[in-house]
Scaffold this active site. Structure first.
Site, PDB file in Angstrom:
ATOM      1  N   ASP A 387       0.060  -1.113  -0.044  1.00 55.70           N
ATOM      2  CA  ASP A 387      -0.059  -0.271   0.146  1.00 55.70           C
ATOM      3  C   ASP A 387       0.872   1.398  -0.092  1.00 55.70           C
ATOM      4  OD1 ASP A 387      -2.347  -1.539  -0.132  1.00 55.70           O
ATOM      5  OD2 ASP A 387      -2.740  -1.366   1.247  1.00 55.70           O
ATOM      6  N   TYR A 475     -10.227  -0.690   0.992  1.00 53.05           N
ATOM      7  CA  TYR A 475      -9.439  -1.290   3.073  1.00 53.05           C
ATOM      8  C   TYR A 475      -8.957  -0.458   3.407  1.00 53.05           C
ATOM      9  CZ  TYR A 475      -9.812  -6.199   3.694  1.00 53.05           C
ATOM     10  OH  TYR A 475     -10.625  -7.134   4.478  1.00 53.05           O
TER      11      TYR A 475
END
EC number: 1.4.3.-
Length: 781
Positions: A387, A475
């Site tokens: 990420d 998410y």
């Protein structure tokens, strides 16, 4: 902006709350017939303005960002284009952040007892040089701030390793949409009930991409990704259509290399179209979903409503004002003091964490968030997400009072520079700070009878929380730094958000996940989080020791059986002398404590004055070392790794991690491969937490948080002569006036429990505020 001085304390209080009005903070309201909630306005000292002379750990101010921009745009050799004109084959500023001085210089400045010049401030600026041949990413250190006059090259990175960015996403989306629609419009409409172009309310979209690095494709220099097609309804991740394309980018040349559909691979879009015209070609029909509140993927209130009536939930109040202060990104709370800032790429970081003004941690910082999926089809098989490459810090924004943080929390904005904006962008509500009663107790005991009693003593567990929430595509990750009254520092991560399921087929049934409804499989995936903990216990010359708990075989003097033995446990001190000895993989058969201390300082009892590191979020990676993308996240191999601190080893990951799997820009294995001495050195602990998520039907529409929280703790271990929270005014002691005669009554010692104060909790006007300014929470231009 500083608070104006007023004669009236309540006026000053109102001004303090007015400064934070959209954040949900408001003055407490008197309940009819109750005592007025008088607030000591001296406690409300939050100043959220930008300083003219920023402290050493403060993020770049908007003035500094603008001055760096102006300076760089005057450097003609960089050929920089402004946002709006930039393309992937041009030169443009991708971002910038604070560049900290060497730790030795910072420590010298912080600890100097005489006036000492502050180390000059600098920015590290990332520039995409698509105009060069070959194209390259260049990082420059620009200094001194606020009025830079110099810059130097920090490092060069191959262009194919660049992090994802808005300029590239726009180009890729345009390319894919036109290419796929031009060849497969009829195929898409008949198969999935929608279109890519001129789609009305039946749109298809390439929403997600699974990076395929060189170590996976075995093609050096190629930047590849599987792009998944979804039906564009809330939420699109839950509406996959089993169609994906493998896109290859070399330089500025875009090609579609593979197409996946219905468990089949094709070499081009034209090949799909050719087969589709054949009547014997296997068809797949996925009806376009009807958008309604009842749609399973939609986060709309539905089902059996509760409570029976719309009665408000509990809220906490601060009856005498806030007991913490925030000024220039420094927080003071009880015996704690620390600074915080934001890295656009790697996320939140804390510095100079002190308890009783003694340095405990120089830096506590998130390094990366990784999610490795499993699946039968290529988008999930190769879905290994780092990420940091999606810019963790840039995705902090829009926390909602009363849900994401308590209504009365202090909300703090951050300013960053993105490639799509000429002005510094404001991340509204990027952080929140609040004090809360956890509903537990820090300590308690009751002794009901003589000779010890009768007495009761207890302290509620009151903590300060610094919170950030980053949303990376589907998410959401809550990152909490929690400060306990007894000198314990807790770092907690909680994942939530939408899962990334795949279309149900016989091939993936039960192997990679459970069937969630008539069309979805919830794919197994592994979340991993890495943090840097630069521990400084009584200075920078520390030792790392494990207290191994081993079996003790001893005599059994009370047994009548000859030569009988007794088993118990004992402590074995194990000083870890080198970096290779300090790599920890959890072994249930080898319990141990991890402690850090300065060997030159002992307690009066002769103990090492230490801090203990406790990892309560351990998760083992099963992937073979150096397989696939595993090498980029070498930190995931160990739940704790301790290394000697170096200025060349500042982070365990980088924003270049997604495609840098063959030769990572930051290779964590190199941090310990030289196996340096770590005795009496400046030490860094790299802590990894994680959890395996096997989605189940209750994860629809969104994954809940209970049971998913992960934490590690730094806890004093023989560091203080007794519990340092013994001085807490929040404690309550109840004892008999005469312990031999309870009839004489009891006495109660309490200082922070007002008896006659009845107040309404702060409500705030946040929801009214965002009705007029929706960009506070959403990315609306």
């Amino acid at each position: 902006m500083s608070l104006p001085k007023t004669a009236n304390g309540m006026d000053k209080l109102k001004l303090c709350y007015l400064l934070l009005f959209y954040l949900g903070s408001s003055s407490l309201t008197e309940v009819s017939g109750a005592q007025t909630c008088e607030i000591d306005s001296v406690l409300c000292t939050s100043d959220l303005s930008e300083p003219d002379d920023p402290p050493i750990f403060h993020d770049l101010t908007t003035k500094e960002i603008k001055s760096v921009q102006t300076y760089l745009y005057h450097q003609r050799d960089l050929r920089l284009l402004r946002p709006g004109l930039a393309k992937i084959n041009t030169s443009f500023i991708q971002g910038m952040e604070l560049y900290l001085p060497n730790k030795k210089d910072v420590i010298h400045y912080l600890q100097s007892k005489v006036p000492t010049p502050k180390p000059p401030r600098a920015a590290v600026v990332t520039i995409f040089r698509g105009d060069c041949d070959p194209a390259v990413v260049e990082e420059y250190i620009v200094f001194p701030l606020p009025w830079p006059t110099q810059h130097r090259l920090h490092r060069k990175v191959p262009y194919y390793l660049r992090p994802f960015n808005d300029v590239e996403f726009a180009t890729i989306s345009d390319f894919l949409t036109k290419q796929v629609d031009g060849v497969l419009r009829q195929f898409l409409e008949e198969s999935f009930g929608g279109r890519l172009i001129n789609c009305g309310n039946r749109c298809l979209n390439f929403q997600f991409a699974s990076p395929v690095g060189p170590s996976v494709s075995n093609e050096p220099g190629a930047r590849k990704s599987w792009y998944w097609l979804h039906q564009l309804v809330e939420y699109s991740a839950l509406h996959p259509v089993d169609f994906a394309v493998l896109m290859k980018i070399v330089g500025c040349v875009y090609t579609i290399e593979k197409v996946y559909f219905n468990n089949m691979y094709f070499n081009s879009l034209q090949e799909v179209a050719l087969h589709y015209r054949n009547p014997s070609f296997p068809r797949l029909r996925i009806p376009y979903p009807v958008d309604s509140k009842q749609l399973f993927s939609k986060m709309e209130r539905r089902g059996i409503l509760f409570p029976e009536k719309p009665v408000s939930p509990p809220r906490q109040v601060e009856p005498e004002g806030k007991r913490y202060s925030v000024k220039y990104q420094e927080v003071k709370y009880m015996n704690w003091k620390f600074n915080f800032r934001l890295s656009p790429g790697l996320g939140p970081r804390l510095h100079n964490i002190r308890y009783h003004d003694r340095l405990i941690v120089y830096e506590l910082a998130l390094q990366d968030i990784v999610v490795f999926y499993s699946g039968a089809e290529p988008p999930h098989q190769y879905a290994n997400f780092f990420d940091s490459s999606y810019m963790i810090g840039m995705n902090l924004q829009g926390m909602v009072p009363g849900v994401d943080c308590p209504t009365g929390a202090t909300f703090i904005d951050s300013h960053i520079l993105t490639e799509s904006s000429l002005k510094p962008a404001k991340l509204i509500n990027a952080f929140c700070v609040f004090e809360q009663n956890t509903g537990d107790f820090l300590r308690r005991h009751i002794s009901k009878t003589s000779p010890d009693g009768p007495f009761y003593e207890g302290v509620p567990s009151i903590v300060l929380v610094l919170r950030a929430i980053t949303t990376i595509a589907n998410y959401d990750y809550t990152i909490d730094f929690i400060f306990h009254h007894n000198g314990v520092l807790q770092t907690k991560v909680v994942p939530t958000g939408y899962i990334l399921p795949s279309l149900y087929t016989k091939q993936n049934e039960n192997k990679y996940g459970f069937r969630l409804n008539n069309k979805l499989i919830g794919n197994l995936h592994h979340h991993l989080f890495n943090f840097k903990v630069d521990i400084d216990i009584n200075g920078q010359h520390n030792r790392y020791e494990t207290l191994d708990i081993v079996l003790d075989k001893t005599s059994h003097p009370v047994s009548k059986k000859p030569y009988d033995v007794w088993y118990q446990n004992k402590i074995k001190h194990n000083l870890r002398k080198t970096e290779m000895e300090a790599l920890f993989k959890y072994d249930f058969d080898k319990p141990m404590h991890h402690i850090f201390y300065n060997n030159n300082l002992k307690s009066p009892e002769g103990n090492n004055m230490a801090y203990r590191l406790v990892n309560r979020g351990m998760s083992k990676s099963l992937l073979p070392e150096c397989s696939g993308n595993e090498g980029t996240g070498a930190w995931m191999r160990h739940q704790i790794a301790v290394t000697k601190r170096k200025e060349t080893e500042l982070t365990s990951s980088s924003v270049y991690s997604a495609f840098g799997t063959k030769n990572p820009v930051v290779n964590f294995r190199n941090f310990y491969a030289d196996n340096e001495n770590i005795v009496d050195e400046d030490l860094v602990a790299w802590v990894t937490m994680g959890t395996y998520h096997i989605p189940h039907t209750e994860d629809l529409p969104v994954t809940h948080t209970p049971g998913l929280d992960l934490s590690f703790f730094l806890s004093p271990f023989n560091y203080f002569p007794e519990d340092p929270a013994m001085g807490s005014r929040d404690s309550v002691r109840i004892e008999a006036v005469d312990k031999n005669n309870l009839k004489r009554g009891i006495k109660i010692d309490k200082q922070t429990f007002p008896e006659k104060m009845t107040c309404k909790a702060p409500i705030g006007n946040y929801f009214e505020y965002i009705l007029k300014r929706p960009n506070v929470i959403f990315d609306i231009q």
